[in-house]
Design an enzyme around this catalytic site. Structure first.
Site, PDB file in Angstrom:
ATOM      1  CG  HIS A 117     -81.648   6.410  26.173  1.00 23.07           C
ATOM      2  ND1 HIS A 117     -81.407   5.620  27.270  1.00 23.07           N
ATOM      3  CD2 HIS A 117     -81.482   5.612  25.086  1.00 23.07           C
ATOM      4  CE1 HIS A 117     -81.129   4.391  26.870  1.00 23.07           C
ATOM      5  NE2 HIS A 117     -81.163   4.361  25.557  1.00 23.07           N
ATOM      6  CG  HIS A 172     -77.114   8.668  40.602  1.00 19.42           C
ATOM      7  ND1 HIS A 172     -78.459   8.655  40.260  1.00 19.42           N
ATOM      8  CD2 HIS A 172     -76.853   9.915  41.054  1.00 19.42           C
ATOM      9  CE1 HIS A 172     -78.975   9.866  40.498  1.00 19.42           C
ATOM     10  NE2 HIS A 172     -78.018  10.634  40.983  1.00 19.42           N
ATOM     11  CD  GLU A 203     -81.558  10.367  42.507  1.00 18.73           C
ATOM     12  OE1 GLU A 203     -81.960  10.301  41.323  1.00 18.73           O
ATOM     13  OE2 GLU A 203     -80.958  11.344  42.961  1.00 18.73           O
TER      14      GLU A 203
HETATM   15 CO    CO Z   1     -78.139  12.596  41.598  1.00 16.39          CO
END
Ligand code: CO
Length: 286
Positions: A117, A172, A203
């Site tokens: 984005h 990720h 994450e």
């Molecule tokens: Co990372």
């Protein structure tokens, strides 16, 4: 005088930019492809990028192909080693300066998350700089992309894996971004095809703890670990397969599960690269 002419002849070809070189060859192409990636500072992981560039050149001959790294941290790290990589903004400024008219920026990210984005936002800043500036979507932009990518990645599990061995793909994840849900969709597609294969993220969602609990439930003794990331970079080396006590490998060992890391990024597989390049082709011909 002669010396000046010779000096000019020697110097001039180097001063030609890619567009002029193309014009010399009779290709009047003012179109450029900008490959936009998070970036990597890992020399081995760079193999994946070289592979993407090769496949892009084969598929789009005559186009100027350039790179931009969205990660400032990685650009800084490389700059300290004397390697200059441009940010998307710098790369677009340079393309404008060099007179390119149509620019197709292909996001080599996995999901349309934060990094993607940022590039989309940039395009409004450059809207008057080019005749055309289009941002092409990342790898997983539809459920169809998810299914295709998952099918390809499941086929990359080492063939010595037995049915009872678990497989964990490391995505990720992007916990604060709505696109994090795409990893949950990928996890769903993986489990639907193979009830001993899972996806967890560093994450975001699903979390490693959730998947570890599933493995314990299933009494898994062995797990193959594969990156669900474009490169087998820092996350794969440290968080997945590293020796630190909180790496996935260490946490599995602690729970009596032997792990077998497979250090190959998604971008090293031509079939995956072709999904990105299919997006690019659609963007160019649209
Ligand atoms: Co990372």
């Amino acid at each position: 005088m002669n010396r000046i002419i010779i000096a000019m002849l020697l110097f001039f070809p180097c001063a030609l930019n890619a567009q002029e070189k193309n014009e010399e060859k009779g290709i009047r192409n003012m179109d450029a492809i900008l490959l936009v990636t998070f970036g990597t500072s890992d020399p081995e992981a760079k193999r994946a990028f070289a592979n993407i560039e090769k496949l892009a050149r084969d598929k789009f001959p005559g186009y100027e192909i350039r790179w931009a790294y969205t990660s400032e941290m990685i650009r800084k790290k490389l700059a300290r080693k004397g390697e200059i990589l441009l940010s998307p903004e710098e790369a677009l400024s340079k393309l404008k300066e060099d007179g390119f008219k149509n620019v197709y920026a292909q996001s080599l990210h996995i999901i349309p998350g934060e990094e993607f984005h940022q590039v989309v936002m940039l395009s409004s800043k450059f809207k008057d700089s080019f005749d055309k500036l289009v941002i092409s979507p990342p790898l997983l932009n539809s459920m169809d992309d998810v299914r295709k990518s998952v099918r390809i990645m499941l086929s990359k599990i080492p063939s010595d894996r037995r049915k009872e061995d678990a497989v964990i793909f490391m995505g990720h994840g992007s916990g604060k971004h709505p696109s994090d849900m795409i990893y949950v969709a990928a996890a769903y597609a993986i489990e639907k095809s193979d009830d001993n294969a899972f996806l967890a993220t560093v994450e975001g969602n699903p979390t490693f703890d959730e998947i570890l609990a599933r493995l314990k439930e299933k009494k898994a003794r062995k797990a193959y670990l594969l990156p669900f990331m474009s490169v087998a970079g820092e996350h794969a080396k440290n968080d997945m397969a590293g020796g630190e006590p909180d790496s996935w490998k260490s946490l599995l060992t602690k729970n009596g599960i032997e792990s077998v890391p497979v250090m190959k990024g998604m971008a090293e597989h031509d079939e995956i690269v072709n999904i990105w390049l299919d997006h690019l082709e659609k963007t160019i011909t649209k």
